[in-house]
Design a protein around this motif. Structure first.
Motif, PDB file in Angstrom:
ATOM      1  N   ASP A   1      84.134 -38.393 -46.865  1.00  0.00           N
ATOM      2  CA  ASP A   1      83.045 -37.941 -47.731  1.00  0.00           C
ATOM      3  C   ASP A   1      83.581 -37.802 -49.145  1.00  0.00           C
ATOM      4  O   ASP A   1      84.363 -36.901 -49.439  1.00  0.00           O
ATOM      5  CB  ASP A   1      82.493 -36.599 -47.229  1.00  0.00           C
ATOM      6  CG  ASP A   1      81.299 -36.114 -48.032  1.00  0.00           C
ATOM      7  OD1 ASP A   1      80.926 -36.774 -49.017  1.00  0.00           O
ATOM      8  OD2 ASP A   1      80.735 -35.066 -47.666  1.00  0.00           O
ATOM      9  N   ASP A   2      83.156 -38.722 -50.035  1.00  0.00           N
ATOM     10  CA  ASP A   2      83.657 -38.658 -51.402  1.00  0.00           C
ATOM     11  C   ASP A   2      82.895 -37.646 -52.257  1.00  0.00           C
ATOM     12  O   ASP A   2      83.150 -37.529 -53.461  1.00  0.00           O
ATOM     13  CB  ASP A   2      83.629 -40.039 -52.058  1.00  0.00           C
ATOM     14  CG  ASP A   2      82.231 -40.583 -52.280  1.00  0.00           C
ATOM     15  OD1 ASP A   2      81.245 -39.854 -52.034  1.00  0.00           O
ATOM     16  OD2 ASP A   2      82.105 -41.749 -52.708  1.00  0.00           O
ATOM     17  N   GLU A   3      81.951 -36.937 -51.646  1.00  0.00           N
ATOM     18  CA  GLU A   3      81.207 -35.838 -52.261  1.00  0.00           C
ATOM     19  C   GLU A   3      80.305 -36.299 -53.408  1.00  0.00           C
ATOM     20  O   GLU A   3      79.786 -35.486 -54.164  1.00  0.00           O
ATOM     21  CB  GLU A   3      82.155 -34.734 -52.747  1.00  0.00           C
ATOM     22  CG  GLU A   3      82.989 -34.134 -51.629  1.00  0.00           C
ATOM     23  CD  GLU A   3      83.955 -33.077 -52.136  1.00  0.00           C
ATOM     24  OE1 GLU A   3      84.088 -32.941 -53.364  1.00  0.00           O
ATOM     25  OE2 GLU A   3      84.566 -32.386 -51.300  1.00  0.00           O
ATOM     26  N   THR A   4      80.138 -37.599 -53.551  1.00  0.00           N
ATOM     27  CA  THR A   4      79.227 -38.112 -54.576  1.00  0.00           C
ATOM     28  C   THR A   4      78.218 -39.100 -54.008  1.00  0.00           C
ATOM     29  O   THR A   4      77.017 -38.921 -54.149  1.00  0.00           O
ATOM     30  CB  THR A   4      80.010 -38.794 -55.720  1.00  0.00           C
ATOM     31  OG1 THR A   4      80.847 -39.833 -55.167  1.00  0.00           O
ATOM     32  CG2 THR A   4      80.876 -37.788 -56.459  1.00  0.00           C
ATOM     33  N   SER A   5      78.702 -40.147 -53.323  1.00  0.00           N
ATOM     34  CA  SER A   5      77.743 -41.181 -52.932  1.00  0.00           C
ATOM     35  C   SER A   5      78.000 -41.835 -51.580  1.00  0.00           C
ATOM     36  O   SER A   5      77.134 -42.526 -51.055  1.00  0.00           O
ATOM     37  CB  SER A   5      77.714 -42.281 -53.998  1.00  0.00           C
ATOM     38  OG  SER A   5      78.964 -42.966 -54.041  1.00  0.00           O
TER      39      SER A   5
END
Length: 493
Positions: free
Chosen positions: A411-415
């Motif tokens: 999970d890159d926490e953006t997209s």
């Protein structure tokens, strides 16, 4: 459970072990499903559609928000598939709404209603020249009033209703002709009241429950059976610094299976470095279901002499984040059960429920989760369950003796998000059931945000289920699907 769309769910709580001191009939635990509401949110909505192999589709729309003192959440959807086993098709439509209204600053009224209608192919049994389909309609509603009486006391009262109509059609494989039909109408309703008091070291709950149900069918004895239950309960959480005690007791009375008293006591102790120790002991029970007691069909022979299951349960556990980059949870349990209800196989395609005397179910569970490193984390879990018949000393078959879970999360926490998860169960099943469970089932779920601005978001997502075509089933007539894929679009605003 299958009639509750996932889209409606806000969160799921799992209470392991007998929870009868709070919930009544709950021998092995409670799965508490909490649905969404719009009472604390800004106006928002969601459109989602996915499509996959075998005409599999999931189409959903929802909206929520708050207008003055009125909160709302509404949802509608459709699920469909041609099925991944012969005669395993499904089509269903559902709608759900939850409304809240602030009568005063301290009192809120709630009304919720859900409706779903589905048709499905249930199972195919070639050796009996048979396949079964069924139709179901469910209407459920709840009305409640929650009032804060003062800074330390809250009152919750509610009433609920569920009406289900479901028909099972038995058909010949050779010709497709229907040769028999079982129809059911299940009407249940009830109410409860809870007084929640937070004073000093206490967080106490006093309450009462009442519910009644009636089942009418051409497949049960007398064509109609009913049950009434009522109960009183008291639970408390006492806090003494790092130590907490949770005593509880409940008395249940039924007109079909007698009465039962369920005491419990839990202890938790907080240590430094985010470490928690816990212990729990409880007495619990489970009421035999209508179908086991009164219902007959081509696969099942009823047993009107079934008695209530009873258990004494003991649990010990710990969880800690003291190790760098790692969270661990460990549990050990022992359940001593009397009048155990279990399925007794009569043939490869038929069974009945019986009280099998005494059993001891004991085992271990362990869970682990790493903190993210380069946006990637690992999860793992394992459980071992030994089930022994205390009357003859033999190991009990057809129980999940060993369970394993593994997961890889990015999970890159953006997209971009991805989850690879594997699951395996060793069922220790009777050879007559022809089960097969030597493989892990691996699923891959990915999602990518293509657009995000001003609280508007456009995502694409895809699932690959059973990537390696593993076999994981305890009964040959209910084989799991082979590999299949699905992809979709989601727009939130």
């Amino acid at each position: 459970i299958g009639s509750l769309p996932v889209q409606n769910i806000e969160k799921i709580e799992v209470i392991k072990g007998p929870a009868s001191s709070a919930w009544g009939s709950s021998l092995g635990g409670v799965i508490n499903i909490i649905t969404k509401s719009g009472d604390n949110s800004e106006k928002s909505g969601m459109l989602s559609a996915s499509y996959g192999e075998r005409n599999t589709g999931d189409f959903r729309v929802e909206a929520s928000g708050m207008q003055d003192r009125l909160g709302y959440y509404v949802d509608a959807g459709r699920l469909q598939t041609d099925g991944f086993r012969p005669h395993n098709d499904f089509s269903g439509n559902n709608a759900y709404a939850k409304l809240t209204y602030d009568l005063t600053e301290n009192t809120r009224a709630l009304f919720a209603m859900g409706f779903d209608k589905l048709s499905r192919g249930t199972v195919e049994v070639p050796e009996n020249d048979l396949f079964i389909t069924n139709d179901m309609e469910t209407l459920k509603s709840t009305v409640s009033l929650n009032s804060t009486l003062n800074a330390e006391t809250e009152l919750n009262i509610a009433a609920w209703q569920i009406r289900r109509i479901y028909d099972f059609y038995n058909n010949l494989l050779s010709s497709g002709a229907e040769f028999s039909k079982n129809d059911y109408e299940d009407n249940s309703y009830g109410s409860f009241a809870k007084l929640i008091m937070k004073r000093g070291q206490h967080n106490a709950v006093l309450g009462a429950d009442y519910d009644a149900s009636t089942l009418e069918s051409n497949a049960i004895s007398g064509n109609k059976q009913g049950r009434e239950k009522w109960a009183f309960f008291a639970n408390d959480t006492l806090s003494f610094g790092q130590l907490s005690l949770t005593p509880g007791i409940r008395y249940d009375n039924t007109n079909t299976n007698g009465d039962f008293t369920s005491p419990s006591l839990g202890v938790t102790y907080k240590l430094p470095d985010s470490t928690l120790l816990r212990a729990y002991a409880a007495r619990g029970f489970s009421i035999p279901p209508f179908a086991a007691t009164f219902g007959d069909n081509l696969f099942y022979l009823s047993n009107p002499g079934l008695k209530m299951e009873r258990v004494w349960s003991y649990q010990l556990g710990a969880e800690t984040a003291a190790l760098k980059h790692l969270w661990l949870k460990f549990s050990a349990f022992r359940h001593d059960i009397r009048d155990v209800i279990s399925n007794e196989v009569l043939s490869p395609t038929s069974f009945t429920a019986v009280n099998k005397g005494r059993q001891r179910r004991q085992g271990l569970e362990i869970e682990a989760r790493t903190t993210p490193l380069y946006y990637t984390s690992l999860t793992a879990g394992a459980a071992y369950l030994n089930t022994r018949d205390l009357d003859n000393g033999q190991t009990v078959l057809n129980v999940p003796q060993r369970t394993y879970d593994v997961g890889l999360v990015y999970d890159d926490e953006t997209s971009f998000k991805a989850l690879l998860k594997g699951h395996s169960v060793y069922w220790n099943s009777d050879p007559l059931t022809q089960g097969k469970y030597d493989n892990f089932i691996f699923d891959l779920h990915i999602s990518k945000t293509l657009y995000s601005r001003d609280k508007k978001m456009f995502d694409v997502f895809a699932d690959i289920n059973n990537i390696f075509n593993g076999s994981q089933y305890a009964l040959a007539v209910y084989r799991n699907p082979e590999r299949w894929m699905e992809a979709g679009l989601r727009y939130t605003f």
